[in-house]
Design an enzyme around this catalytic site. Sequence first.
Site, PDB file in Angstrom:
ATOM      1  N   LYS A   1      11.120  -7.881  -4.959  1.00  0.00           N
ATOM      2  CA  LYS A   1       9.983  -8.684  -4.473  1.00  0.00           C
ATOM      3  C   LYS A   1       8.750  -8.496  -5.352  1.00  0.00           C
ATOM      4  O   LYS A   1       8.093  -9.458  -5.723  1.00  0.00           O
ATOM      5  CB  LYS A   1       9.634  -8.312  -3.019  1.00  0.00           C
ATOM      6  CG  LYS A   1      10.704  -8.649  -2.008  1.00  0.00           C
ATOM      7  CD  LYS A   1      10.213  -8.447  -0.579  1.00  0.00           C
ATOM      8  CE  LYS A   1       9.876  -7.019  -0.234  1.00  0.00           C
ATOM      9  NZ  LYS A   1      11.004  -6.067  -0.271  1.00  0.00           N
TER      10      LYS A   1
ATOM     11  N   ARG B   1       6.631  -7.918   8.068  1.00  0.00           N
ATOM     12  CA  ARG B   1       7.841  -7.099   8.121  1.00  0.00           C
ATOM     13  C   ARG B   1       8.386  -7.006   9.540  1.00  0.00           C
ATOM     14  O   ARG B   1       9.435  -6.398   9.743  1.00  0.00           O
ATOM     15  CB  ARG B   1       7.532  -5.695   7.620  1.00  0.00           C
ATOM     16  CG  ARG B   1       7.885  -5.484   6.138  1.00  0.00           C
ATOM     17  CD  ARG B   1       7.416  -4.110   5.774  1.00  0.00           C
ATOM     18  NE  ARG B   1       8.138  -3.457   4.736  1.00  0.00           N
ATOM     19  CZ  ARG B   1       7.736  -3.392   3.461  1.00  0.00           C
ATOM     20  NH1 ARG B   1       6.667  -4.035   3.075  1.00  0.00           N
ATOM     21  NH2 ARG B   1       8.425  -2.698   2.584  1.00  0.00           N
TER      22      ARG B   1
ATOM     23  N   ARG C   1      13.488   3.045 -10.273  1.00  0.00           N
ATOM     24  CA  ARG C   1      12.167   2.408 -10.359  1.00  0.00           C
ATOM     25  C   ARG C   1      11.081   3.408 -10.765  1.00  0.00           C
ATOM     26  O   ARG C   1      11.069   4.553 -10.303  1.00  0.00           O
ATOM     27  CB  ARG C   1      11.825   1.811  -8.990  1.00  0.00           C
ATOM     28  CG  ARG C   1      10.441   1.217  -8.931  1.00  0.00           C
ATOM     29  CD  ARG C   1      10.312   0.201  -7.873  1.00  0.00           C
ATOM     30  NE  ARG C   1      10.372   0.759  -6.527  1.00  0.00           N
ATOM     31  CZ  ARG C   1      10.324  -0.006  -5.437  1.00  0.00           C
ATOM     32  NH1 ARG C   1      10.222  -1.303  -5.542  1.00  0.00           N
ATOM     33  NH2 ARG C   1      10.384   0.546  -4.248  1.00  0.00           N
TER      34      ARG C   1
ATOM     35  N   ARG D   1      14.114   3.387   4.928  1.00  0.00           N
ATOM     36  CA  ARG D   1      13.571   2.047   4.668  1.00  0.00           C
ATOM     37  C   ARG D   1      14.640   0.978   4.864  1.00  0.00           C
ATOM     38  O   ARG D   1      14.350  -0.104   5.359  1.00  0.00           O
ATOM     39  CB  ARG D   1      12.991   1.993   3.245  1.00  0.00           C
ATOM     40  CG  ARG D   1      11.662   2.744   3.160  1.00  0.00           C
ATOM     41  CD  ARG D   1      11.332   3.166   1.762  1.00  0.00           C
ATOM     42  NE  ARG D   1      11.077   2.032   0.905  1.00  0.00           N
ATOM     43  CZ  ARG D   1      11.245   2.052  -0.423  1.00  0.00           C
ATOM     44  NH1 ARG D   1      11.702   3.137  -1.019  1.00  0.00           N
ATOM     45  NH2 ARG D   1      10.968   0.991  -1.126  1.00  0.00           N
TER      46      ARG D   1
HETATM   47  P1  AMP Z   1       6.613  -1.661  -0.268  1.00  0.00           P
HETATM   48  O1  AMP Z   1       5.867  -1.347  -1.516  1.00  0.00           O
HETATM   49  O2  AMP Z   1       6.507  -3.103   0.143  1.00  0.00           O
HETATM   50  O3  AMP Z   1       8.037  -1.157  -0.311  1.00  0.00           O
HETATM   51  O4  AMP Z   1       5.895  -0.850   0.914  1.00  0.00           O
HETATM   52  C1  AMP Z   1       5.834   0.557   0.889  1.00  0.00           C
HETATM   53  C2  AMP Z   1       5.594   1.093   2.289  1.00  0.00           C
HETATM   54  O5  AMP Z   1       4.342   0.609   2.793  1.00  0.00           O
HETATM   55  C3  AMP Z   1       6.617   0.661   3.332  1.00  0.00           C
HETATM   56  O6  AMP Z   1       7.794   1.463   3.319  1.00  0.00           O
HETATM   57  C4  AMP Z   1       5.802   0.836   4.618  1.00  0.00           C
HETATM   58  O7  AMP Z   1       5.681   2.195   4.964  1.00  0.00           O
HETATM   59  C5  AMP Z   1       4.424   0.367   4.207  1.00  0.00           C
HETATM   60  N1  AMP Z   1       4.257  -1.099   4.427  1.00  0.00           N
HETATM   61  C6  AMP Z   1       4.114  -2.068   3.483  1.00  0.00           C
HETATM   62  N2  AMP Z   1       3.993  -3.277   4.049  1.00  0.00           N
HETATM   63  C7  AMP Z   1       4.071  -3.076   5.390  1.00  0.00           C
HETATM   64  C8  AMP Z   1       4.047  -3.942   6.516  1.00  0.00           C
HETATM   65  N3  AMP Z   1       3.919  -5.280   6.388  1.00  0.00           N
HETATM   66  N4  AMP Z   1       4.156  -3.386   7.738  1.00  0.00           N
HETATM   67  C9  AMP Z   1       4.262  -2.049   7.909  1.00  0.00           C
HETATM   68  N5  AMP Z   1       4.326  -1.180   6.891  1.00  0.00           N
HETATM   69  C10 AMP Z   1       4.220  -1.674   5.635  1.00  0.00           C
END
Ligand code: AMP
Length: 214
Positions: A13, A85, A123, A167
């Site tokens: 993404k 999410r 990554r 996750r």
């Molecule tokens: P990402 O970089 O999108 O993988 O996000 C990293 C972490 O940020 C996730 O594993 C969540 O802990 C938190 N996070 C990001 N976006 C959200 C969201 N929309 N709702 C809740 N937690 C989020």
Amino acid sequence: MRIILLGPPGAGKGTQAVMLSEHLKVAHISTGDILREELKKDSSLAKKARRFVESGGLVPDDIIIEVIKERISGLNDFLLDGFPRTIRQAQALDEALVNSRPIDLAIYLDASTPTIIQRLSGRRICSKCGANYHIKNMPPKAVGFCDKCGSILYQRPDDSEAPIKNRLAVYLKETASLIDYYQKQNKLLRISSDPDAGEVFKELIQALNSKVLK
Ligand code: AMP
């Protein structure tokens, strides 16, 4: 356009969001990037969010909804990466847009489990500008350093084994149902994201053009 990028962790993404937002000239809003910046600053948001981010859980809906409302306010077009999410976040977003324009499209990047594991474990992220790399698929020119700003690359703490498992479980429990949510609104565009980033992007642009022109 107002676009959402959906998909499991490791689907690409972030990488696609950077390319697509440049191509469409729209703001790229990544809740993950926002949270990582806040954690670095140890802000008051970080104090509420840190334990969720570090364990691979979800930050509570009310907190993240406020963050996103503030970020999109006043923007005509945007690309959301990592939000919504949960169904509750998706509903809150629809409500927040009720007096302006709704979401045009939800792009679902679909990746198989072996691809996800390979991507997440390799990554690397720039400690300063947040640019994404992969030790095999998208290596930086100089090992360990960002091509864009020269800063040191690091591995996200939540890209280690236990948070990855969490996750993926959270994705299946909370986020996968959004596919259906946007399908019902006839806004879903599904793209396989197993191929490399360049190919996925080409596919995405073609699909986007035919969907938008339809
Ligand atoms: P990402 O970089 O999108 O993988 O996000 C990293 C972490 O940020 C996730 O594993 C969540 O802990 C938190 N996070 C990001 N976006 C959200 C969201 N929309 N709702 C809740 N937690 C989020």
